[in-house]
Motif scaffolding. Structure first.
Motif, PDB file in Angstrom:
ATOM      1  N   TRP A 124      -2.957 -17.173  -5.781  1.00 22.85           N
ATOM      2  CA  TRP A 124      -2.993 -16.428  -4.533  1.00 22.85           C
ATOM      3  C   TRP A 124      -1.637 -16.283  -3.869  1.00 22.85           C
ATOM      4  N   PHE A 125      -0.601 -16.913  -4.388  1.00 17.97           N
ATOM      5  CA  PHE A 125       0.743 -16.547  -3.958  1.00 17.97           C
ATOM      6  C   PHE A 125       0.981 -15.086  -4.313  1.00 17.97           C
ATOM      7  N   HIS A 126       0.516 -14.680  -5.484  1.00 18.42           N
ATOM      8  CA  HIS A 126       0.723 -13.309  -5.944  1.00 18.42           C
ATOM      9  C   HIS A 126      -0.398 -12.378  -5.496  1.00 18.42           C
ATOM     10  N   GLN A 127      -1.645 -12.831  -5.572  1.00 23.77           N
ATOM     11  CA  GLN A 127      -2.733 -11.956  -5.149  1.00 23.77           C
ATOM     12  C   GLN A 127      -2.611 -11.603  -3.663  1.00 23.77           C
ATOM     13  N   GLY A 128      -2.184 -12.578  -2.847  1.00 23.68           N
ATOM     14  CA  GLY A 128      -2.006 -12.292  -1.426  1.00 23.68           C
ATOM     15  C   GLY A 128      -1.003 -11.179  -1.193  1.00 23.68           C
ATOM     16  N   GLU A 129       0.073 -11.173  -1.980  1.00 28.34           N
ATOM     17  CA  GLU A 129       1.072 -10.106  -1.857  1.00 28.34           C
ATOM     18  C   GLU A 129       0.469  -8.747  -2.188  1.00 28.34           C
ATOM     19  N   SER A 130      -0.247  -8.673  -3.305  1.00 30.50           N
ATOM     20  CA  SER A 130      -0.740  -7.368  -3.755  1.00 30.50           C
ATOM     21  C   SER A 130      -1.850  -6.838  -2.865  1.00 30.50           C
ATOM     22  N   LEU A 131      -2.618  -7.730  -2.229  1.00 26.83           N
ATOM     23  CA  LEU A 131      -3.757  -7.287  -1.429  1.00 26.83           C
ATOM     24  C   LEU A 131      -3.372  -6.752  -0.061  1.00 26.83           C
ATOM     25  N   LEU A 132      -2.137  -6.933   0.372  1.00 12.67           N
ATOM     26  CA  LEU A 132      -1.718  -6.335   1.644  1.00 12.67           C
ATOM     27  C   LEU A 132      -1.961  -4.830   1.650  1.00 12.67           C
ATOM     28  N   PHE A 133      -1.727  -4.197   0.525  1.00 10.13           N
ATOM     29  CA  PHE A 133      -1.970  -2.751   0.402  1.00 10.13           C
ATOM     30  C   PHE A 133      -3.422  -2.438   0.753  1.00 10.13           C
ATOM     31  N   PHE A 134      -4.351  -3.208   0.191  1.00  7.17           N
ATOM     32  CA  PHE A 134      -5.771  -2.994   0.444  1.00  7.17           C
ATOM     33  C   PHE A 134      -6.135  -3.310   1.897  1.00  7.17           C
ATOM     34  N   TYR A 135      -5.578  -4.368   2.441  1.00 12.87           N
ATOM     35  CA  TYR A 135      -5.897  -4.731   3.825  1.00 12.87           C
ATOM     36  C   TYR A 135      -5.479  -3.620   4.797  1.00 12.87           C
ATOM     37  N   PHE A 136      -4.293  -3.071   4.602  1.00  8.25           N
ATOM     38  CA  PHE A 136      -3.836  -2.007   5.497  1.00  8.25           C
ATOM     39  C   PHE A 136      -4.676  -0.736   5.327  1.00  8.25           C
ATOM     40  N   LEU A 137      -5.108  -0.439   4.103  1.00  6.69           N
ATOM     41  CA  LEU A 137      -6.008   0.698   3.905  1.00  6.69           C
ATOM     42  C   LEU A 137      -7.317   0.483   4.656  1.00  6.69           C
ATOM     43  N   THR A 138      -7.843  -0.737   4.604  1.00  4.90           N
ATOM     44  CA  THR A 138      -9.088  -1.037   5.310  1.00  4.90           C
ATOM     45  C   THR A 138      -8.898  -0.939   6.813  1.00  4.90           C
ATOM     46  N   MET A 139      -7.784  -1.427   7.302  1.00  7.34           N
ATOM     47  CA  MET A 139      -7.486  -1.360   8.727  1.00  7.34           C
ATOM     48  C   MET A 139      -7.365   0.083   9.200  1.00  7.34           C
ATOM     49  N   ALA A 140      -6.784   0.942   8.357  1.00  8.24           N
ATOM     50  CA  ALA A 140      -6.562   2.337   8.737  1.00  8.24           C
ATOM     51  C   ALA A 140      -7.832   3.170   8.659  1.00  8.24           C
ATOM     52  N   ASP A 141      -8.748   2.810   7.770  1.00  7.13           N
ATOM     53  CA  ASP A 141      -9.962   3.624   7.577  1.00  7.13           C
ATOM     54  C   ASP A 141     -11.111   2.692   7.200  1.00  7.13           C
ATOM     55  N   PRO A 142     -11.572   1.867   8.142  1.00  8.64           N
ATOM     56  CA  PRO A 142     -12.560   0.833   7.794  1.00  8.64           C
ATOM     57  C   PRO A 142     -13.852   1.374   7.226  1.00  8.64           C
ATOM     58  N   GLN A 143     -14.298   2.531   7.679  1.00 10.34           N
ATOM     59  CA  GLN A 143     -15.549   3.075   7.136  1.00 10.34           C
ATOM     60  C   GLN A 143     -15.451   3.339   5.643  1.00 10.34           C
ATOM     61  N   ALA A 144     -14.314   3.837   5.204  1.00 11.31           N
ATOM     62  CA  ALA A 144     -14.143   4.182   3.795  1.00 11.31           C
ATOM     63  C   ALA A 144     -14.035   2.952   2.905  1.00 11.31           C
ATOM     64  N   TRP A 145     -13.590   1.829   3.470  1.00 11.57           N
ATOM     65  CA  TRP A 145     -13.251   0.670   2.637  1.00 11.57           C
ATOM     66  C   TRP A 145     -14.113  -0.560   2.912  1.00 11.57           C
ATOM     67  N   GLN A 146     -15.022  -0.518   3.889  1.00 13.25           N
ATOM     68  CA  GLN A 146     -15.714  -1.744   4.282  1.00 13.25           C
ATOM     69  C   GLN A 146     -16.634  -2.282   3.194  1.00 13.25           C
ATOM     70  N   GLN A 147     -17.321  -1.429   2.431  1.00 12.50           N
ATOM     71  CA  GLN A 147     -18.188  -1.936   1.369  1.00 12.50           C
ATOM     72  C   GLN A 147     -17.377  -2.646   0.301  1.00 12.50           C
ATOM     73  N   ARG A 148     -16.241  -2.076  -0.039  1.00 16.12           N
ATOM     74  CA  ARG A 148     -15.363  -2.712  -1.021  1.00 16.12           C
ATOM     75  C   ARG A 148     -14.810  -4.024  -0.458  1.00 16.12           C
ATOM     76  N   ALA A 149     -14.465  -4.047   0.829  1.00 12.32           N
ATOM     77  CA  ALA A 149     -13.957  -5.265   1.455  1.00 12.32           C
ATOM     78  C   ALA A 149     -14.984  -6.387   1.381  1.00 12.32           C
ATOM     79  N   SER A 314       6.223 -21.120  -0.055  1.00 11.45           N
ATOM     80  CA  SER A 314       4.931 -20.498  -0.358  1.00 11.45           C
ATOM     81  C   SER A 314       3.784 -21.187   0.352  1.00 11.45           C
ATOM     82  N   LEU A 315       3.790 -22.508   0.426  1.00 11.27           N
ATOM     83  CA  LEU A 315       2.596 -23.171   0.968  1.00 11.27           C
ATOM     84  C   LEU A 315       2.515 -23.068   2.484  1.00 11.27           C
ATOM     85  N   ALA A 316       3.645 -22.932   3.192  1.00  7.94           N
ATOM     86  CA  ALA A 316       3.584 -22.742   4.647  1.00  7.94           C
ATOM     87  C   ALA A 316       2.945 -21.402   4.986  1.00  7.94           C
TER      88      ALA A 316
END
Length: 649
Positions: A124-149, A314-316
């Protein structure tokens, strides 16, 4: 200035509507520079997409991937594109970003890295980095992404998915994902560690070999072979706390309390382990739920933990992501005591010295950050711990204590920052146009600006952003058309021309998102009401914003409409997640006689006054006629409402 009555927070409740009337006759440099940066970044993402991507949004890459590593590097190239849209980027940026996410997810599925649109299993050091893209997409258009979230978060809530043990409150392996807990740390018998990495970071499980014994070849080294797979490839690891960002994202998109309950359970278990270890969070938990059971009792030495490879770096961040996610969802700031205790324990081990003389394993990052100050005495703290004690001394990464203070507005969290500033041998007001991996690193001069002793910061950080964006555009063109080998895929994120830290700080009054999977913080956000009566996230075209003060109970922001002919309208939101309440607003206004008569040679000096208006909700509407500005002092009650991705009606 006019207002309408308001009531309890909610999307259907009437709220105050203010109209700016103070003329902006000579736009300040920060305002024109801010809008110029928006324009440059818009050009930048379009050019990157054209030069590096296929029509379906995927990246131009013809090779295979030989290890579990690498999926994050594909997604990281776009992580802040939907963030730029949220700030006020172009209307077509959001569908473009969504197209790239879907294209890259399909590409990673073909490359064997994804299943059901999610990573099969990696740390999750790496997965956390890559998922920021998905989090911002969900924040910008929650209806489109909430089921996937929700589906992604259920990989951890549902024990049948194989990742989580609810009885012991552990994630069952450091590598986990859509394939469940994935044993081991690589698909090869020996971890693919290079000689260069061994020289930079040392080895995991360094106690397995007598320091006086000859170093075996990498492929035969027990620290990288079977022992590593068994001891570090199963059980929970501190880096898994970044999973909390995924679960919080689902809670913010859906409002389902089961996600908040899980966060309290999982993060709470780690908090108790830290408390039992004098505040220092351990980095490993065996499959039996016992700290150190796979490392002969050691609380340190786990995967991406205290000993190897990055330690505190990383751990902080993982501890902060976990604690802040639980604090937001559960509305309980006691979870923040976990990263607070971690910081205080490590700072207590600090010493004064020149960074140039330190044993830092990440020296290039700090040399860019510090510049000439590498030769000045400063506070250095140990990032790592092993059987030999504390080592790997670096300055404190300011993003972690600053994020704590920004969330809490607690006097003790501010005192910690002030203490770090006093102990630093470098000037916190200095702005350097460097790039770091987190797309951040300018927390110190921003904090100095908010403290009132760095008045030129807005112009300086916007200039630094221009320099970095233009540098990356030049690098982008240099490498356009190049066929990348697997070893070179970091190029995409290195030449991503979208730089957002300056806009986040100045317009939202927030720090850049914690890079290992955090949730965006902000004192204010904006929704554009200019077009066709609809609403979308971000500042309207031509509008610049500057948060100049963050007080314990108030935030001050100035809004300017730079257009000389077009009116703009927006909603100001308290908090990134509509979690704060604006109790009252003190707003500037002016009479209309400043123009004078047409036969006069000079305008009259505008008379600026202020008036108070009750708000009692998270949103406030503002109309900006052409060439006007308004300064709002927003008196706030922090975290008055459950956080959510909801937007104003």
């Amino acid at each position: 200035m006019s207002s309408e009555p308001t009531g309890p927070a909610g999307p259907a409740v009437a709220r105050p509507r203010l109209t700016a009337s103070v003329p902006c006759l000579a736009p300040p440099p920060w305002a024109t520079s801010q809008r110029a940066l928006f324009e440059l970044l818009d050009q930048g993402w379009r050019r990157f997409s054209e030069a590096y991507c296929n029509p379906d949004g995927s990246l131009r890459y013809e090779q295979e991937l030989s290890s579990r590593d690498g999926a994050d590097d594909f997604m990281e190239a776009f992580f802040n594109w939907p963030q730029l849209y949220l700030l006020g980027g172009a209307d077509d940026l959001l569908p473009a970003a969504a197209r790239h996410w879907h294209g890259v997810a399909g590409q990673l599925t073909r490359l064997g890295m994804y299943r059901d649109e999610f990573e099969i299993g990696y740390d999750w050091f790496h997965q956390g980095e890559s998922l920021l893209f998905f989090y911002f997409l969900t924040m910008a258009d929650p209806q489109a992404w909430q089921q996937r979230a929700a589906r992604f978060a259920d990989l951890y809530l549902d024990p049948a998915c194989g990742n989580y043990d609810p009885e012991r409150r552990i994630i069952k392996a450091p590598h986990n994902g859509s394939g469940g807990a994935r044993e081991g740390v690589s698909d090869s018998p020996s971890y693919p560690w290079t000689e260069a990495e061994a020289a930079q970071y040392g080895y995991p499980l360094d106690w397995l070999i007598d320091p006086m014994a000859p170093v075996p070849p990498l492929a035969e080294d027990p620290r990288l072979g079977e022992q590593m797979q068994q001891r570090l490839g199963r059980g929970d690891a501190v880096g898994n706390l970044s999973v909390a960002g995924l679960v919080l994202n689902a809670f913010l998109a859906t409002g389902e309390h089961r996600f908040a309950d899980w966060l309290g359970e999982y993060v709470g278990a780690w908090k108790k382990r830290a408390e039992a270890n004098d505040g220092l969070i351990p980095d490993n938990v065996g499959l039996d739920g016992v700290v150190g059971s796979q490392l002969e009792g050691r609380w340190y030495g786990g995967h991406y933990g205290w000993s190897w490879p990055h330690g505190m770096y990383s751990l902080a961040q993982a501890a902060l992501v976990g604690a802040m996610s639980a604090a937001l969802a559960r509305r309980d700031d006691s979870f923040l005591d976990m990263p607070r205790a971690l910081l205080d324990a490590v700072i207590a081990q600090g010493r004064q010295g020149r960074f140039a003389d330190s044993d830092s394993s990440i020296a290039p990052r700090w040399r860019a950050h510090l510049g000439d100050a590498i030769d000045t005495d400063t506070l250095l703290v140990p990032y790592r711990h092993s059987d030999k004690g504390w080592f790997d001394y670096n300055p404190v990464q300011a993003s972690v204590p600053l994020a704590l203070w920004h969330h809490s507005d607690d006097a003790a969290d501010r005192a910690r920052l002030d203490g770090l500033r006093a102990a630093s041998g470098y000037d916190w007001a200095s702005v350097r146009p460097f790039r770091d991996k987190e797309e951040a690193g300018h927390e110190e001069p921003w904090y100095a600006y908010l403290a009132g002793d760095n008045p030129d910061y807005p112009e300086q950080i916007l200039a630094a952003a221009q320099i970095q964006a233009r540098r990356r555009l030049a690098l982008l063109e240099t490498h356009a058309g190049r066929e990348l080998a697997e070893a070179d895929i970091h190029l995409w994120q290195n030449v991503n021309p979208v730089v957002t830290e300056a806009l986040v700080q100045l317009t939202w009054g927030g720090p850049q998102v914690v890079y290992n999977g955090g949730t965006q913080q902000a004192r204010v956000r904006y929704f554009d009401r200019s077009a066709n009566g609809g609403v979308r996230p971000g500042l309207p075209q031509d509008v610049a914003a500057l948060v100049s003060s963050i007080e314990p109970l108030a935030t001050t922001v100035t809004l300017i409409n730079l257009s000389g002919t077009q009116a703009r309208a927006l909603t100001v939101q308290a908090g990134a997640l509509a979690e704060h309440e604006i109790t009252t607003v003190t707003a500037t206004h002016s009479c209309a006689e400043w123009t004078g008569r047409d036969s006069e040679y000079l305008p009259h000096e505008p008379v600026v006054q202020s008036s108070d208006v009750d708000v009692a909700g998270p949103w406030l509407d503002v109309d900006l006629p052409p060439g006007t500005q308004i300064t709002l002092r927003l008196a706030m009650r922090l975290r008055a409402y459950p956080p959510s991705y909801r937007s104003p009606a």
